[in-house]
Scaffold this motif. Structure first.
Motif, PDB file in Angstrom:
ATOM      1  N   MET A   1     -52.232  -3.575  -5.670  1.00 48.06           N
ATOM      2  CA  MET A   1     -52.918  -4.681  -4.989  1.00 48.06           C
ATOM      3  C   MET A   1     -54.027  -5.222  -5.891  1.00 48.06           C
ATOM      4  O   MET A   1     -54.791  -4.445  -6.470  1.00 48.06           O
ATOM      5  N   SER A   2     -54.133  -6.523  -6.034  1.00 45.90           N
ATOM      6  CA  SER A   2     -55.101  -7.081  -6.988  1.00 45.90           C
ATOM      7  C   SER A   2     -56.527  -7.087  -6.422  1.00 45.90           C
ATOM      8  O   SER A   2     -56.731  -7.064  -5.213  1.00 45.90           O
ATOM      9  N   LYS A   4     -59.790  -8.599  -5.253  1.00 44.31           N
ATOM     10  CA  LYS A   4     -60.152  -9.892  -4.665  1.00 44.31           C
ATOM     11  C   LYS A   4     -61.655 -10.069  -4.473  1.00 44.31           C
ATOM     12  O   LYS A   4     -62.147 -11.184  -4.363  1.00 44.31           O
ATOM     13  N   VAL A 153     -61.288  -8.583   3.835  1.00 43.84           N
ATOM     14  CA  VAL A 153     -60.301  -8.164   2.830  1.00 43.84           C
ATOM     15  C   VAL A 153     -59.947  -6.692   3.026  1.00 43.84           C
ATOM     16  O   VAL A 153     -60.600  -5.985   3.791  1.00 43.84           O
ATOM     17  N   GLU A 157     -58.689  -3.959  -2.275  1.00 45.92           N
ATOM     18  CA  GLU A 157     -58.946  -5.184  -3.040  1.00 45.92           C
ATOM     19  C   GLU A 157     -60.409  -5.328  -3.439  1.00 45.92           C
ATOM     20  O   GLU A 157     -60.830  -6.349  -3.962  1.00 45.92           O
TER      21      GLU A 157
END
Length: 213
Positions: A1-2, A4, A153, A157
Motif C-alpha cells: 500500500m502506498s 499517502k 486514511v 498509508e
C-alpha cells in the motif's frame, strides 16, 4: 500500500527550536534554582510536554513555571529559532505530489502556528494536532490516531516522523511506519535504538521513500 500521509513532529524536526527550548528552560530554572541546572541537563526536557517536565521538577508550581516558560519562549522565539536545510522545499514537493501533511506535536497549537508562519509553511499542512487536542501526549498513540482519523486514511498509508523517541514510540503504538531524523539533538545512534523504519539524513530523503512505497 502506498504512502499517502506524513505526520510530523514540530520542534527539532521541522524547525530548529533546540536553542530556544534550552535557553528558555535555563532562564526559568536559573531563577528558581540558581546554579543547579546546565544547558546539558535541559536537553533531557526536549520532547516531553511542559506539564510532564515541571511535574517532575516543581510539582507544587507546575502552572506558574509553565506560564513563565511560555512568556519568555514567546518573547524570544523569532530570534532563537533557525531553519533546517531543505525542509520547506521538500514539504512543497510532497504536497505537489498529493501527499497529505499534518503535524502531531506536544506543543500548543498557537506556538506551532507562530513557528510555521516564520517558516512560511502554514499553507502546507492540513491541520495540527497539538497539546490542546488530546488527553494523552506522545508516546501514547492518541495524537497519531486522532490525526489518522482526521485524514480518513488507512494506518498502512501513514508515517510518523520525529527527532525523539516519543515520536517513534507513538508511531509504533499507533501501528504506522516511523522515521527518525538524523539532525536530532539526541543523535542518530540514540534514535536507532528505537528501531524506526527509516532514518532521514536529509529532509529530501522523504521524496525517495514516498516514491518507493
Amino acid at each position: 500500500m502506498s504512502m499517502k500521509a506524513l505526520l510530523f513532529d514540530f520542534d527539532g524536526t521541522l524547525l530548529n527550536t533546540n536553542d530556544l527550548i534550552i535557553q528558555t528552560f535555563m532562564y526559568v530554572l536559573e531563577e528558581r534554582f540558581p546554579g543547579q541546572y546546565s544547558p546539558k541537563d535541559c536537553m533531557d526536557f526536549i520532547g516531553p510536554s511542559l506539564i510532564e517536565t515541571f511535574e517532575q521538577i516543581t510539582p507544587d508550581e507546575v502552572e506558574v513555571m509553565i506560564e513563565k516558560y511560555r512568556q519568555w519562549n514567546q518573547e524570544n522565539h523569532d530570534a532563537l529559532v533557525t531553519e533546517y536545510d531543505g525542509v520547506v522545499d521538500t514539504l512543497e514537493k510532497l504536497k505537489m505530489q498529493g501527499i497529505r501533511l499534518a503535524i502531531v506535536s506536544t506543543k500548543r497549537r498557537d506556538t506551532i502556528a507562530k513557528g510555521l508562519e516564520l517558516m512560511g509553511a502554514s499553507h502546507l499542512f492540513e491541520f495540527v494536532v497539538g497539546l490542546d487536542d488530546v488527553k494523552k501526549v506522545k508516546p501514547d498513540p492518541e495524537p497519531v490516531l486522532l490525526a489518522i482519523e482526521k485524514l480518513g486514511v488507512e494506518k498502512e498509508e501513514v508515517m510518523m516522523i520525529g527527532d525523539n523517541y516519543h515520536d517513534i514510540e507513538a508511531g509504533k503504538n499507533a501501528g504506522v511506519k516511523t522515521a527518525g531524523v538524523a539532525w536530532s539533538i539526541k543523535g542518530e545512534e540514540f534514535l536507532r535504538t528505537f528501531n524506526p523504519d527509516y532514518i532521514l539524513q536529509h529532509m529530501s530523503d522523504l521524496l525517495t521513500i514516498v516514491e518507493e512505497s
